[in-house]
Design a protein around this motif. Structure first.
Motif, PDB file in Angstrom:
ATOM      1  N   THR A  70       0.811  -1.211   0.000  1.00  8.88           N
ATOM      2  CA  THR A  70       0.000   0.000   0.000  1.00  8.88           C
ATOM      3  C   THR A  70       0.848   1.267   0.000  1.00  8.88           C
ATOM      4  O   THR A  70       0.430   2.285  -0.561  1.00  8.88           O
ATOM      5  CB  THR A  70      -0.936   0.019   1.220  1.00  8.88           C
ATOM      6  N   ALA A  74       0.419   3.922  -2.964  1.00  3.76           N
ATOM      7  CA  ALA A  74       0.105   5.329  -2.693  1.00  3.76           C
ATOM      8  C   ALA A  74       1.139   6.248  -3.339  1.00  3.76           C
ATOM      9  O   ALA A  74       0.804   7.277  -3.924  1.00  3.76           O
ATOM     10  CB  ALA A  74       0.052   5.558  -1.181  1.00  3.76           C
ATOM     11  N   MET A  77       0.917   7.004  -7.110  1.00  2.94           N
ATOM     12  CA  MET A  77      -0.106   7.966  -7.507  1.00  2.94           C
ATOM     13  C   MET A  77       0.398   9.406  -7.409  1.00  2.94           C
ATOM     14  O   MET A  77      -0.218  10.324  -7.940  1.00  2.94           O
ATOM     15  CB  MET A  77      -1.349   7.809  -6.606  1.00  2.94           C
ATOM     16  N   ALA A 220       1.096  14.201   0.553  1.00  2.00           N
ATOM     17  CA  ALA A 220       0.054  13.607  -0.286  1.00  2.00           C
ATOM     18  C   ALA A 220       0.072  12.084  -0.197  1.00  2.00           C
ATOM     19  O   ALA A 220      -0.985  11.437  -0.152  1.00  2.00           O
ATOM     20  CB  ALA A 220       0.230  14.058  -1.737  1.00  2.00           C
ATOM     21  N   ILE A 221       1.271  11.504  -0.184  1.00  2.00           N
ATOM     22  CA  ILE A 221       1.376  10.050  -0.024  1.00  2.00           C
ATOM     23  C   ILE A 221       0.847   9.636   1.348  1.00  2.00           C
ATOM     24  O   ILE A 221       0.078   8.680   1.486  1.00  2.00           O
ATOM     25  CB  ILE A 221       2.827   9.581  -0.201  1.00  2.00           C
ATOM     26  N   ARG A 224      -2.895   9.573   1.533  1.00  2.00           N
ATOM     27  CA  ARG A 224      -3.473   8.393   0.909  1.00  2.00           C
ATOM     28  C   ARG A 224      -3.379   7.172   1.830  1.00  2.00           C
ATOM     29  O   ARG A 224      -4.262   6.318   1.822  1.00  2.00           O
ATOM     30  CB  ARG A 224      -2.780   8.109  -0.426  1.00  2.00           C
ATOM     31  N   GLN A 230      -8.808   5.569  -1.037  1.00  2.00           N
ATOM     32  CA  GLN A 230      -8.461   6.461  -2.152  1.00  2.00           C
ATOM     33  C   GLN A 230      -7.344   5.897  -3.006  1.00  2.00           C
ATOM     34  O   GLN A 230      -7.045   6.407  -4.066  1.00  2.00           O
ATOM     35  CB  GLN A 230      -8.018   7.823  -1.603  1.00  2.00           C
ATOM     36  N   ILE A 231      -6.639   4.840  -2.521  1.00  2.00           N
ATOM     37  CA  ILE A 231      -5.482   4.320  -3.249  1.00  2.00           C
ATOM     38  C   ILE A 231      -5.919   3.613  -4.522  1.00  2.00           C
ATOM     39  O   ILE A 231      -6.842   2.809  -4.472  1.00  2.00           O
ATOM     40  CB  ILE A 231      -4.669   3.356  -2.349  1.00  2.00           C
TER      41      ILE A 231
END
Length: 231
Positions: A70, A74, A77, A220-221, A224, A230-231
């Protein structure tokens, strides 16, 4: 043979080993240990450090990255936007023992790059990502890292206060970098996101120009990771 090969992988994961040390720890005959280690090296399951000792190879990191991660998901993105805004190479590192492992990377499409392939293992002794991961380590881990490090407790305290670290020609000559921590839902630092490139382009104080974009990407990471849906 499989059991012996796995024993070699576990041994070099704990500490770098030359052939004699590998035989001492595993109890394998010299010829057997050499044959298996060389075979693992062919498949990049083990590699050699600067002293010629066997260490975990990049294939292990690549195999681990294929499992659902994860933190990596994240980051992927966010990292392309960070690469575009800075124009430099960007990476995500996770600490594994005395090493940091690149678990994600995005390179500029053209021009001079600081290429660090996914799965690359680098020492925790120097570099901005190493400093970030060390700065938020537990006390026992930090003491062990400081024994061979180019940084100090005082410099790490400053990094914790400022929220990012920079380095110039620490990991490799002519390379500068800046890194910031990535936090999970509990607030624990689980990775370091980095921007790296030639000193001639990044400057000797890369934080002056890149810290705002970098910290925004790290945040931002982290956001997430606090909202997995949201991932």
């Amino acid at each position: 043979m499989l059991d012996k090969s796995v024993m070699i992988l576990h041994t070099v994961a704990r500490q770098p080993c030359n052939l004699g040390e590998l035989c001492d720890v595993t109890g394998l005959p010299r010829a057997t240990a050499h044959r298996l280690a060389v075979g693992l090296e062919v498949h990049q399951l083990v590699a050699r450090d600067e002293a010629g000792r066997w260490i975990p190879g990049p294939t292990l990191g690549r195999l681990a990255a294929t499992a659902r991660d994860t933190v990596r998901e994240a980051a992927l993105m966010v990292l392309p936007r960070l690469q575009e805004s800075t124009g430099e190479s960007v990476q995500l590192y996770r600490r594994e023992g005395a090493d940091r492992v690149c678990i994600a990377a995005v390179e500029p499409p053209t021009g001079l790059r600081d290429t660090v392939p996914e799965g690359t293992r680098l020492p925790m002794s120097a570099g901005s990502a190493a400093k970030v991961l060390a700065a938020w380590s537990d006390p026992d881990t930090l003491r062990s890292l400081l024994a061979d490090a180019a940084y100090s407790e005082r410099s790490l305290a400053e990094i914790r206060r400022r929220g990012w670290a920079q380095s110039v020609a620490e990991r490799a000559a002519g390379v500068a970098s800046i890194s910031a921590p990535v936090r999970d839902a509990s607030g624990a630092v689980v990775a370091a996101v980095s921007v790296s490139g030639p000193v001639d382009r990044m400057g000797r104080r890369p934080g002056d120009r890149l810290s705002t974009d970098l910290v925004a990407a790290a945040d931002a990471i982290s956001a997430r990771l606090k909202a997995p849906a949201q991932i």
